[in-house]
Write a protein that holds these residues in place. Structure first.
Motif, PDB file in Angstrom:
ATOM      1  N   ASP A  94       0.837  -1.210   0.000  1.00 35.39           N
ATOM      2  CA  ASP A  94       0.000   0.000   0.000  1.00 35.39           C
ATOM      3  C   ASP A  94       0.871   1.259   0.000  1.00 35.39           C
ATOM      4  N   ALA A 128      -3.208   8.861   1.271  1.00 35.30           N
ATOM      5  CA  ALA A 128      -3.109   7.467   1.698  1.00 35.30           C
ATOM      6  C   ALA A 128      -2.616   7.416   3.136  1.00 35.30           C
ATOM      7  N   LEU A 152       1.528  10.728   1.799  1.00 32.43           N
ATOM      8  CA  LEU A 152       1.402   9.461   2.517  1.00 32.43           C
ATOM      9  C   LEU A 152       1.564   9.672   4.014  1.00 32.43           C
ATOM     10  N   ALA A 189       1.144   4.201  -3.122  1.00 33.82           N
ATOM     11  CA  ALA A 189       0.951   5.632  -2.894  1.00 33.82           C
ATOM     12  C   ALA A 189       2.206   6.424  -3.238  1.00 33.82           C
TER      13      ALA A 189
END
Length: 402
Positions: free
Chosen positions: A180, A302, A191, A184
């Motif tokens: 993940d 994110a 982030l 991002a």
């Protein structure tokens, strides 16, 4: 019914001092001591009983609903789960589930639904329902949803398991956080990395920059040590100067340490810069310090939680071997099975940073022999209480213990 292996253990709850009482015989003092101890014990039992009755009532209501599904209820002393959950979650998944649920139950602000990756590769969703008592020790009731099927366990290898970024570890929760974060970062999205101290947030950012930061400069800014106006003004100015450079990747470390006023001013600064041609922003913080309505977190496209080491069960052995190779490159020694067992049972409150420190200390010793359990420092001999069976488990219809 209490199973024999789960009988309650004896724990010291407190003490009282009889030395000021000088009158009377030793027999009278002993009788008085027994009377006081009995009264204290009765009061503790009454408090505990009320908590458990409240938890049990909420648990039974959850189990008797039209579509109960898997249900889990726990507090510090008691774990209850219905038959659906007891048969569906076993082995390492069982202890991982209890681990996460216990942490959620101990943090009243953690509400709603949380998704957790289990060691088998399955994902579980825990929907939290607080016990109706206001006492924080009363516990919590969870409705559990299991997603996916267990994946075959990989063969144990002496070589450390690496992600595509060269990071050690192959546990599902860790790989999901890495994937993940990489998605991002590669897209240039702002982030937010959450995680306890020492879990490897800095290492992860550096790996992401090596893989996807070609031509971009990695800059780091930590929370100022002083709240003096001149210091905070300079800090905010420096952040603005760094972030307006499109080729910069700016890491704001440990933003949970910022005071409310400075946090608001930083948020206002980032709001003004967001949407313009700016560099990429990565902020790091500890999850328990971040509220659900945090505006600073909402500015990031994110948000990824990096798992604690105690939740990366299969990675502890790989990390220990990795650090031993780093600090003793000759490779003249390794770990005995009992030493690895002790390392895996350690709670590691300081996470990967603490494990690395322990292995670095062991590597300084004369090489040429296997590291055994007795060679490990005392800090490693404290068993992981969160993942071990609790002191009491109830087993009666309509619920069971897995």
């Amino acid at each position: 019914m209490l199973r024999p292996e789960y009988q309650p253990t004896v724990r010291v709850r407190g003490a009282f001092n009889l030395t000021p009482i000088r009158q009377g015989s030793d027999g009278m003092l002993m009788a008085f001591a027994r009377s006081v101890a009995a009264q204290i014990e009765a009061e503790v039992a009454a408090i505990t009983s009320r908590r458990e009755r409240a938890l049990f009532q909420d648990y039974m209501e959850a189990c008797s609903s039209a579509c109960p599904g898997p249900v889990l209820a726990l507090n510090r002393d008691v774990v209850m789960m219905n038959e659906q959950l007891g048969t569906a979650v076993t082995g390492p998944d069982h202890y991982a589930l209890l681990d996460h649920a216990r942490e959620i139950a101990e943090h009243p602000r953690l509400e709603g639904t949380r998704s957790i990756a289990l060691p088998s590769g399955r994902v579980t969703e825990l929907r939290v329902g607080r016990c109706r008592r206001e006492d924080s020790d009363a516990g919590a009731v969870f409705r559990v949803r299991l997603i996916g099927r267990p994946q075959p366990a990989p063969a144990v290898s002496a070589a450390p398991a690496h992600s595509n970024l060269g990071l050690v570890g192959s546990s599902p929760h860790w790989l999901r956080a890495v994937a993940d974060s990489e998605t991002a970062f590669a897209a240039g999205t702002w982030l937010h990395l959450l995680g306890e101290a020492g879990v490897g947030k800095k290492t992860l950012v550096e790996a992401l920059h090596r893989a996807h930061g070609t031509g971009r400069r990695l800059e780091t800014a930590e929370a100022p040590l002083s709240n003096a106006p001149a210091v905070t003004e300079r800090w905010l100015h420096d952040i603005g100067e760094l972030l307006v450079v499109p080729t910069n990747v700016l890491v704001l470390s440990d933003v949970h340490l910022l005071g409310d006023q400075l946090r608001q001013r930083l948020t206002s600064l980032l709001v003004r810069l967001d949407g313009s041609a700016t560099g990429q922003l990565v902020i790091t913080s500890q999850p328990s310090m971040v509220g659900a309505d945090d505006r600073l977190d909402q500015l990031c496209g994110a948000s990824v939680e990096v798992p604690a080491l105690r939740h990366r069960y299969g990675d502890i052995e790989h990390l220990a071997r990795f650090f031993l190779r780093r600090y003793r490159p000759s490779g003249e020694s390794g770990f005995s099975p009992d030493a690895l067992t002790v390392l895996q049972r350690c709670p590691w409150p300081e996470n990967v940073r603490q494990l690395e420190s322990v292995i670095r200390g062991l590597a300084r010793r004369p090489s040429g022999r296997v590291i055994r359990a007795e060679d490990l420092p005392p800090e490693c001999r404290v068993s992981r209480t969160r993942s071990s069976p609790p002191s009491r488990r109830w087993n009666a219809t309509p619920f069971c213990v897995g």
